[in-house]
Design a protein around this motif. Structure first.
Motif, PDB file in Angstrom:
ATOM      1  N   PHE A 145       0.845  -1.183   0.000  1.00 41.89           N
ATOM      2  CA  PHE A 145       0.000   0.000   0.000  1.00 41.89           C
ATOM      3  C   PHE A 145       0.881   1.233   0.000  1.00 41.89           C
ATOM      4  N   TYR A 198      -3.548   4.488   5.069  1.00 43.35           N
ATOM      5  CA  TYR A 198      -4.224   3.208   4.845  1.00 43.35           C
ATOM      6  C   TYR A 198      -5.581   3.130   5.547  1.00 43.35           C
ATOM      7  N   GLU A 224      -2.771  -3.987   2.721  1.00 40.11           N
ATOM      8  CA  GLU A 224      -1.582  -3.226   3.115  1.00 40.11           C
ATOM      9  C   GLU A 224      -0.299  -4.052   3.074  1.00 40.11           C
TER      10      GLU A 224
END
Length: 108
Positions: free
Chosen positions: A1, A7, A42
């Protein structure tokens, strides 16, 4: 990510309208013509900086166009009204566009 500090905000903004595609961020680099992308995971390293068929850089005064086709799930890039190619596939759902322009005096 990209940018882990964002995030949680990106994930919180995700809705069913985002579709089932595996791409949530896709960037085109004018200095090289390259691109990178990432999905909603992520920890996933599936994305990253990539070459793509038709990639070209963009110089001052040139025009870049992008066509998002959600029926096909593709993002096609044009330079000076000439089709370069499909930069990304696997797109679906609602998207929020952004553009960033910057100049780096570091030989890029």
């Amino acid at each position: 990510f990209f940018h882990l500090m964002y995030y949680d905000e990106f994930l919180a903004a995700r809705t069913d309208g985002c579709g089932d595609g595996n791409v949530h961020v896709c960037r085109y680099y004018t200095n090289s013509g390259g691109m990178d992308w990432t999905n909603w995971d992520e920890d996933d390293e599936e994305g990253g900086f990539l070459d793509w068929e038709g990639m070209e850089d963009c110089e001052t005064g040139e025009t870049i166009g992008m066509l998002l086709n959600l029926d096909e799930g593709t993002l096609t890039v044009y330079k000076n009204n000439r089709r370069l190619g499909v930069m990304q596939v696997g797109l679906s759902g609602s998207y929020c566009w952004h553009a960033t322009c910057w100049y780096a005096n570091n030989g890029w």
